[in-house]
Enzyme design. Structure first.
Site, PDB file in Angstrom:
ATOM      1  N   ASN A   1       0.881  -1.177   0.021  1.00 48.36           N
ATOM      2  CA  ASN A   1      -0.052   0.207   0.020  1.00 48.36           C
ATOM      3  C   ASN A   1       0.906   1.209  -0.011  1.00 48.36           C
ATOM      4  O   ASN A   1       0.343   2.356   0.462  1.00 48.36           O
ATOM      5  CB  ASN A   1      -0.829   0.017   1.199  1.00 48.36           C
ATOM      6  CG  ASN A   1      -1.827  -1.116   1.232  1.00 48.36           C
ATOM      7  OD1 ASN A   1      -2.256  -1.768   0.008  1.00 48.36           O
ATOM      8  ND2 ASN A   1      -1.939  -1.853   2.384  1.00 48.36           N
ATOM      9  N   ARG A   2       1.862   1.257  -0.602  1.00 47.27           N
ATOM     10  CA  ARG A   2       2.954   2.300  -0.672  1.00 47.27           C
ATOM     11  C   ARG A   2       3.165   2.872   0.690  1.00 47.27           C
ATOM     12  O   ARG A   2       3.790   4.073   0.829  1.00 47.27           O
ATOM     13  CB  ARG A   2       2.330   3.221  -1.435  1.00 47.27           C
ATOM     14  CG  ARG A   2       2.229   3.092  -2.911  1.00 47.27           C
ATOM     15  CD  ARG A   2       3.431   2.507  -3.541  1.00 47.27           C
ATOM     16  NE  ARG A   2       3.201   2.227  -5.010  1.00 47.27           N
ATOM     17  CZ  ARG A   2       3.381   1.214  -5.618  1.00 47.27           C
ATOM     18  NH1 ARG A   2       3.200   0.141  -4.905  1.00 47.27           N
ATOM     19  NH2 ARG A   2       3.080   0.787  -6.804  1.00 47.27           N
ATOM     20  N   LEU A   3       3.238   2.043   1.855  1.00 50.14           N
ATOM     21  CA  LEU A   3       3.500   2.649   3.152  1.00 50.14           C
ATOM     22  C   LEU A   3       4.963   2.070   3.509  1.00 50.14           C
ATOM     23  O   LEU A   3       5.269   1.088   4.372  1.00 50.14           O
ATOM     24  CB  LEU A   3       2.624   2.097   4.212  1.00 50.14           C
ATOM     25  CG  LEU A   3       1.142   2.526   3.980  1.00 50.14           C
ATOM     26  CD1 LEU A   3       0.300   2.338   5.033  1.00 50.14           C
ATOM     27  CD2 LEU A   3       1.264   4.315   4.282  1.00 50.14           C
TER      28      LEU A   3
END
Length: 222
Positions: A199-201
């Site tokens: 989730n692009r975290l």
């Protein structure tokens, strides 16, 4: 390109989901070079990378104009990261005017990056000569044949310069170290370890050098 139909891929929809396993502060080594050694060993053995020591070297001249290129890392230790080049090349001219440099190791198959920011200084001639002697004979000749970053009229001119050198220094004969060629050692001031996450975290942990020579670790937002 201005016509949407001319674009071969839907770039906005090209994405990969990165790994769930992350990087925590408790896993880090005491120094960034030690941590780099851990990741580099994994990249070199299990990473599926063609050249794990390939790094993007970004420099800026006195006017602040930035340029980047891929260079091979040839040595690293607690004093810094070493690469070799022609001292008349664009990167070397930039570093003569502005010694601050960025190194980026783009280990895409592992969803990892390492970003080093620091100051570059030339290596000593003895160190340069010792490395030059380890290069293949053809690469030694190439260091003489190429006036790196300068305009060359044709490929044939470059090949002719190499052929002349090959005749002068045949295989088995020692090639002198070019006076205009040598190393740079980048002493790190910050080193960021980037691990892709879902989730692009992403995890971004950065070592920052302190006045007393120790390192502080900080987490950056992805």
């Amino acid at each position: 390109m201005t016509d949407r139909d001319d674009v071969p891929f839907a770039l906005a929809s090209m994405r990969k989901q990165y790994r769930a396993e992350g990087l925590s502060e408790t896993e880090l080594a005491a120094s960034p070079v030690e941590q780099f050694a851990r990741w580099f060993k994994q990249a070199a053995t299990d990473g599926g990378l063609f050249e794990p020591n390939a790094m993007i070297v970004s420099t800026s001249d006195a006017e602040g104009r930035t340029s980047s290129r891929t260079v091979l890392l040839k040595h690293f230790d607690e004093q810094g990261f070493v690469f070799y080049t022609n001292y008349d090349s664009r990167k070397a001219r930039d570093l003569a005017e502005n010694p601050y440099v960025s190194l980026l190791f783009p280990w895409h198959p592992m969803a990892r990056q390492v970003i080093v920011a620091g100051v570059a200084r030339r290596t000593g001639r003895d160190e340069t000569a010792a490395y030059f002697r380890t290069r293949p004979h053809g690469s030694q000749l190439g260091a003489w044949a190429s006036a790196q970053s300068s305009v060359v009229s044709t490929r044939a001119d470059l090949d002719a310069a190499y052929a002349e050198l090959a005749a002068r220094y045949p295989e088995g004969e020692q090639v002198p170290v070019p006076p205009h060629w040598g190393g740079f050692r980048v002493a790190p001031q910050t080193v960021e370890f980037w691990q892709g996450r879902e989730n692009r975290l992403h995890d971004r942990l950065r070592y920052v050098e302190q006045p007393d020579g120790r390192w502080r670790v900080e987490r950056l937002s992805p």
